[in-house]
Design an enzyme around this catalytic site. Structure first.
Site, PDB file in Angstrom:
ATOM      1  CG  HIS A 187      -0.374   6.110   2.250  1.00 44.71           C
ATOM      2  ND1 HIS A 187      -0.994   6.832   1.268  1.00 44.71           N
ATOM      3  CD2 HIS A 187      -1.268   6.079   3.265  1.00 44.71           C
ATOM      4  CE1 HIS A 187      -2.195   7.203   1.657  1.00 44.71           C
ATOM      5  NE2 HIS A 187      -2.389   6.759   2.890  1.00 44.71           N
ATOM      6  NE  ARG A 221      -5.723  11.025   0.782  1.00 41.74           N
ATOM      7  CZ  ARG A 221      -5.814   9.928   1.537  1.00 41.74           C
ATOM      8  NH1 ARG A 221      -4.768   9.474   2.207  1.00 41.74           N
ATOM      9  NH2 ARG A 221      -6.945   9.252   1.607  1.00 41.74           N
ATOM     10  CD  GLU A 260       0.930   8.144  -1.266  1.00 38.44           C
ATOM     11  OE1 GLU A 260       0.155   7.167  -1.248  1.00 38.44           O
ATOM     12  OE2 GLU A 260       0.918   9.031  -0.407  1.00 38.44           O
TER      13      GLU A 260
HETATM   14  C1  8YV Z   1      -5.491   3.947   3.291  1.00 31.19           C
HETATM   15  C2  8YV Z   1      -5.890   6.217   3.846  1.00 31.19           C
HETATM   16  O1  8YV Z   1      -6.820   3.820   3.093  1.00 31.19           O
HETATM   17  O2  8YV Z   1      -7.931   6.008   5.017  1.00 31.19           O
HETATM   18  C3  8YV Z   1      -7.294   6.581   4.143  1.00 31.19           C
HETATM   19  O3  8YV Z   1      -7.792   7.513   3.493  1.00 31.19           O
HETATM   20  O4  8YV Z   1      -5.208   6.896   3.147  1.00 31.19           O
HETATM   21  C4  8YV Z   1      -5.294   4.983   4.359  1.00 31.19           C
HETATM   22  O5  8YV Z   1      -5.772   4.581   5.579  1.00 31.19           O
HETATM   23  C5  8YV Z   1      -4.966   2.620   3.627  1.00 31.19           C
HETATM   24  O6  8YV Z   1      -3.603   2.728   3.623  1.00 31.19           O
HETATM   25  C6  8YV Z   1      -5.424   1.541   2.653  1.00 31.19           C
HETATM   26  O7  8YV Z   1      -5.238   1.924   1.334  1.00 31.19           O
END
Ligand code: 8YV
Length: 320
Positions: free
Chosen positions: A283, A236, A265
């Site tokens: 991301h 993150r 983001e």
């Molecule tokens: C996003 C992610 O969910 O699983 C997570 O926590 O940050 C990613 O896998 C994915 O990009 C869909 O928003």
């Protein structure tokens, strides 16, 4: 839209992939709302009837959102991050939260890709060729070796473990720091993140976002990583002091950075976009066709199973 009386009604908060909408739309009544919407206003009287919600980790479900949906039973997240979903409120209200724990391999792969890209100057070399510089002057700048180097992993969870396995295949010496040491791994545990950074050529941030967690990586840790060190973040953005990171890559305090995530983001600071020793991705660590399909199916299965049997497939245990 009026809903057939016998259909369970779901809120789709901030969108979902077409395959999910198609599969669940055939069995449930879907109400689409924006990520930042006031649910009571956006849903009107339907808010009282919503029994399930689809969302994603970066949107999540706050306590206020859950309060606006009095009949909510299940929240199905498209991903694994829990930092924007209030698990305490969910637990108190008996709301089950599910994730899609099918993406770890791809995220670990992306960490390797970013580390190699930065150290071997893959994207930088690509830019150099496309700019027509091959054959028009001196040679391209040399990269740095990846294999056999020292890797530090911040956070020895599922992604950290999968990454370590991959790095071991590159003959890397692996150390880690985790406030909750992992007794089942043989990698060297360091006492602090700074100590780990000091001992590492590559520092990988794999920690979970966690509510209230911020700036785990700051100027001191980056200075400890040093001018030949590479920092990789597939976790993150808000776990890093982004200004300290900008300063570190621009001043040469660290050798470079490979970043899939950012503090705000989709905003990526201009200094990171412009730095030749930085690789930035939007991301996408878990974004392969295979994993996205598995995530779709996992979300669909959780909703179907809950409303058919009262059991979710991949529920998150309530806190405590
Ligand atoms: C996003 C992610 O969910 O699983 C997570 O926590 O940050 C990613 O896998 C994915 O990009 C869909 O928003």
């Amino acid at each position: 839209m009026t809903a057939p009386a016998d259909r369970v009604e779901l809120a789709v908060i901030g969108g979902a992939r077409p395959a999910v909408l198609e599969a669940l739309g055939a069995e449930f009544t879907l109400h689409h709302v924006g990520a930042g919407d006031d649910l009571a206003a956006a849903l009107g009287p339907a808010a009282e009837r919503i029994r399930g919600a689809l969302s994603s980790p970066m949107v999540g479900l706050s306590a206020a959102t859950m309060e606006a949906l009095p009949k909510l039973e299940i929240v199905a997240l498209f991903g694994v991050g829990l930092e924007r979903t209030d698990l305490t409120t969910a637990g108190e209200r008996g709301v089950v939260v599910t994730t899609t724990p099918v993406l770890y391999e791809d995220v670990a792969d992306t960490a390797v890709v970013l580390a190699m890209d930065v150290s071997r100057r893959v994207t930088a070399g690509d830019r150099w060729v496309r700019a027509g510089r091959w054959g028009t002057g001196g040679p391209p700048a040399s990269g740095r070796r990846f294999s056999g180097k020292k890797a530090g992993i911040l956070g020895m969870g599922r992604i950290g473990r999968m990454l370590a396995k991959r790095l071991a295949a590159f003959d890397m010496e692996i150390g880690y720091y985790d406030p909750r040491p992992a007794p089942d791994v043989e990698y060297r545990l360091h006492r602090t993140g700074v100590e780990l950074a000091e001992a590492s050529d590559f520092l990988f941030l794999c920690a979970a976002g966690g509510p209230g967690q911020r700036d785990l990586v700051g100027a001191e840790m980056l200075a400890a990583l040093g001018p030949e060190g590479v920092f990789v973040n597939i976790s993150r953005g808000w776990l890093v002091d982004e200004q300290a990171l900008v300063d570190a890559v621009v001043s040469g305090t660290i050798g470079g950075a490979g970043l899939d995530v950012f503090a705000e983001e989709p905003h990526v600071p201009a200094a990171l976009r412009e730095a030749d020793n930085v690789v930035v991705l939007p991301h996408i660590a878990s974004n392969t066709e295979e994993t996205r399909q598995d995530m779709d199916q996992c979300m669909i299965d959780n909703i179907r199973s809950w409303f058919a049997t009262g059991q979710a497939v991949t529920p998150v245990p309530p806190p405590g």
